[in-house]
Write a protein that holds these residues in place. Sequence first.
Motif, PDB file in Angstrom:
ATOM      1  N   SER A   1       3.951   3.822   0.912  1.00 11.24           N
ATOM      2  CA  SER A   1       3.514   3.978  -0.443  1.00 11.24           C
ATOM      3  C   SER A   1       3.578   2.587  -1.036  1.00 11.24           C
ATOM      4  O   SER A   1       3.789   1.675  -0.368  1.00 11.24           O
ATOM      5  N   THR A   2       2.906   2.384  -2.023  1.00  9.96           N
ATOM      6  CA  THR A   2       2.880   0.949  -2.891  1.00  9.96           C
ATOM      7  C   THR A   2       4.120   0.495  -3.084  1.00  9.96           C
ATOM      8  O   THR A   2       4.497  -0.656  -2.832  1.00  9.96           O
ATOM      9  N   SER A   3       5.135   1.369  -3.401  1.00 13.34           N
ATOM     10  CA  SER A   3       6.616   0.844  -3.564  1.00 13.34           C
ATOM     11  C   SER A   3       7.099   0.285  -2.264  1.00 13.34           C
ATOM     12  O   SER A   3       7.570  -0.905  -2.187  1.00 13.34           O
TER      13      SER A   3
ATOM     14  N   PHE B   1       5.074  -2.426 -14.254  1.00 15.28           N
ATOM     15  CA  PHE B   1       5.501  -1.167 -13.653  1.00 15.28           C
ATOM     16  C   PHE B   1       6.771  -1.215 -13.120  1.00 15.28           C
ATOM     17  O   PHE B   1       7.149  -1.764 -12.237  1.00 15.28           O
TER      18      PHE B   1
ATOM     19  N   THR C   1       8.342   0.720 -10.928  1.00 16.81           N
ATOM     20  CA  THR C   1       8.887   0.648  -9.372  1.00 16.81           C
ATOM     21  C   THR C   1       8.733  -1.088  -8.855  1.00 16.81           C
ATOM     22  O   THR C   1       9.342  -1.335  -8.089  1.00 16.81           O
ATOM     23  N   ASP C   2       7.693  -1.748  -9.424  1.00 16.92           N
ATOM     24  CA  ASP C   2       7.476  -3.058  -8.796  1.00 16.92           C
ATOM     25  C   ASP C   2       8.773  -3.776  -9.339  1.00 16.92           C
ATOM     26  O   ASP C   2       9.241  -4.515  -8.513  1.00 16.92           O
TER      27      ASP C   2
ATOM     28  N   THR D   1       0.712  -7.216 -11.949  1.00 18.22           N
ATOM     29  CA  THR D   1       0.027  -5.999 -11.702  1.00 18.22           C
ATOM     30  C   THR D   1      -1.315  -6.476 -12.458  1.00 18.22           C
ATOM     31  O   THR D   1      -1.271  -6.783 -13.659  1.00 18.22           O
TER      32      THR D   1
ATOM     33  N   ASP E   1      -0.480  -6.524  -7.526  1.00 20.65           N
ATOM     34  CA  ASP E   1      -0.514  -5.036  -7.397  1.00 20.65           C
ATOM     35  C   ASP E   1      -1.653  -4.595  -8.204  1.00 20.65           C
ATOM     36  O   ASP E   1      -1.992  -4.666  -9.243  1.00 20.65           O
TER      37      ASP E   1
ATOM     38  N   SER F   1      -2.812  -1.381  -8.169  1.00 21.65           N
ATOM     39  CA  SER F   1      -2.819   0.038  -8.255  1.00 21.65           C
ATOM     40  C   SER F   1      -3.676   0.741  -9.480  1.00 21.65           C
ATOM     41  O   SER F   1      -4.545   1.392  -9.063  1.00 21.65           O
ATOM     42  N   HIS F   2      -3.580  -0.086 -10.503  1.00 22.72           N
ATOM     43  CA  HIS F   2      -4.864   0.281 -11.718  1.00 22.72           C
ATOM     44  C   HIS F   2      -6.028  -0.454 -11.552  1.00 22.72           C
ATOM     45  O   HIS F   2      -6.745  -0.225 -12.619  1.00 22.72           O
TER      46      HIS F   2
ATOM     47  N   CYS G   1      -2.584   1.511  -4.450  1.00 23.22           N
ATOM     48  CA  CYS G   1      -2.389   2.678  -4.505  1.00 23.22           C
ATOM     49  C   CYS G   1      -3.544   3.488  -4.078  1.00 23.22           C
ATOM     50  O   CYS G   1      -4.654   3.154  -4.569  1.00 23.22           O
TER      51      CYS G   1
ATOM     52  N   TYR H   1      -4.031   7.032  -4.447  1.00 22.36           N
ATOM     53  CA  TYR H   1      -4.282   8.014  -5.280  1.00 22.36           C
ATOM     54  C   TYR H   1      -4.635   8.258  -6.778  1.00 22.36           C
ATOM     55  O   TYR H   1      -5.023   9.046  -7.228  1.00 22.36           O
ATOM     56  N   LYS H   2      -5.090   6.957  -7.209  1.00 26.76           N
ATOM     57  CA  LYS H   2      -5.659   6.584  -8.333  1.00 26.76           C
ATOM     58  C   LYS H   2      -7.004   6.669  -8.393  1.00 26.76           C
ATOM     59  O   LYS H   2      -7.767   7.798  -8.291  1.00 26.76           O
TER      60      LYS H   2
HETATM   61  C1  LIG Z   1       1.076   3.900  -9.751  1.00 28.99           C
HETATM   62  C2  LIG Z   1       1.474   2.713  -9.398  1.00 28.99           C
HETATM   63  C3  LIG Z   1       2.594   2.398  -8.332  1.00 28.99           C
HETATM   64  C4  LIG Z   1       3.062   3.608  -7.508  1.00 28.99           C
HETATM   65  O1  LIG Z   1       3.832   3.392  -6.504  1.00 28.99           O
HETATM   66  P1  LIG Z   1       4.333   4.626  -5.719  1.00 28.99           P
HETATM   67  O2  LIG Z   1       5.198   4.146  -4.681  1.00 28.99           O
HETATM   68  O3  LIG Z   1       3.191   5.255  -4.852  1.00 28.99           O
HETATM   69  O4  LIG Z   1       4.928   5.574  -6.205  1.00 28.99           O
HETATM   70  C5  LIG Z   1       3.290   1.192  -8.360  1.00 28.99           C
HETATM   71  N1  LIG Z   1       2.642   0.181  -9.131  1.00 28.99           N
HETATM   72  C6  LIG Z   1       2.055   0.087 -10.111  1.00 28.99           C
HETATM   73  C7  LIG Z   1       1.497  -0.843 -10.744  1.00 28.99           C
HETATM   74  C8  LIG Z   1       1.423   1.257 -10.220  1.00 28.99           C
HETATM   75  O5  LIG Z   1       0.463   1.575 -11.330  1.00 28.99           O
END
Ligand SMILES: *Cc1c(COP(=O)(O)O)cnc(C)c1O
Length: 411
Positions: free
Chosen positions: A103-105, A132, A134-135, A170, A199, A201-202, A222, A224-225
């Motif tokens: 996963s991204t995390s 974000f 999780t980051d 990000t 990152d 992801s977006h 990511c 799935y986006k």
């Molecule tokens: C969507 C997103 C994530 C998602 O992390 P997962 O490990 O896939 O849950 C992480 N960082 C950013 C900036 C995101 O937009």
Amino acid sequence: MSAPAQRPITREALVALDHADPLGGFRDRFALPPGVIYLDGNSLGALPAATPARLAEVLTREWGEGLIRSWNQHGWIDLPLRLGDKIARLTGAPPGSVIAADSTSVNLFKALSAALALRPERRVILSQPGNFPTDLYIAEGLARLLGRDHVLRLAEPEALDSSVAVLMLTQVDYRSGRLLDMAGLTAAAHAAGALVVWDLSHSAGVVPIDLAGSGADFAVGCGYKYLNGGPGAPGFLYVAPALHARLELPMTGWLGHAAPFAFEPTYRPAPGIARAAVGTPPILGLSALEVGLDLALAAPIAEIRAKSLRQTALFAQLVAQECDGLGLRILLEPERGSQVALAHPQAYPIMQALIASGVIGDVRAPDILRFGFAPLYVGFAEIWDAVQVLREVLRSGVWREARFQTRAAVT
Ligand SMILES: *Cc1c(COP(=O)(O)O)cnc(C)c1O
């Protein structure tokens, strides 16, 4: 909120844009349900029309009939690096520098840890307070694990100094949609002696990205986006080739070993990005991701970017034109990814009422209504229709109904 200076936008004008849209043909390559205007592709991309058949083939033929032989016969074992090369093409990275995995995390943990190992005399991970969660959580946990005065410092990139080992940013802010200058900030970090983890992801799949040209050290993102890989699709990790020889990753699993099937008792890293693999790759998830990647690669990124900028600008103009006086604040970033945020104190119930009327976006606490525009499948006339629904929800006050107040686990 002031009235737009332009002539009013009409639905006819937007229908005309749909007819002239060079990306219009991609819409049918997605399986979107009727009656839905989907403005949440920045959170979970839509289902590509080809994905169900591809997954059925992987299930019945490759797994069902091929069984364990498919690791070789159907190239399962190569999927993380083969898809990594496709992601490299989408992000301006050279072949052999990206892996599709985890996963991204988890990839962030790997990237940050490797970056800190390359700057052993420094102790600080610098990131923005609005990054974000999780980051930030991953960086916090890693700093705690390492001990020895490692810290996550939350400040703007101007706070770069000689204590910073890694700048973690990000590219497109998940709330505001603001787009950062990757090349400029990477250069600033390097001038301060720090490495950068981006990152994406977006931004991957919807913003032109030049990882090699910008000099980025690490990147994650990511699946799935905007890459439409499906819920929980594998993410990706990029490491600049110049760092490969010295790359020390924290999770030394057998599939990142130089010879996994030699079953040696001690770890020897595989060359290059292959060492970033940890465990057995998720073949179903990777197979679905590949369909999404192939769609993204079939569309010129310059067309995607032009349509994205036009759609986000039009949406903001239309909200100003049609929803004036209804209590919304439009937060359109001049430098932006492919989303627009509208602020309203009752964002949550308003979004639930919108979703009940077929317009799907999402909310980010406390007061942001978030609308993402995936140019491969969102049409211009849909933007008109979505804004009309928004206007009606606000004018009628239907969002006050009790059924729109209950919070679900996922927003
Ligand atoms: C969507 C997103 C994530 C998602 O992390 P997962 O490990 O896939 O849950 C992480 N960082 C950013 C900036 C995101 O937009």
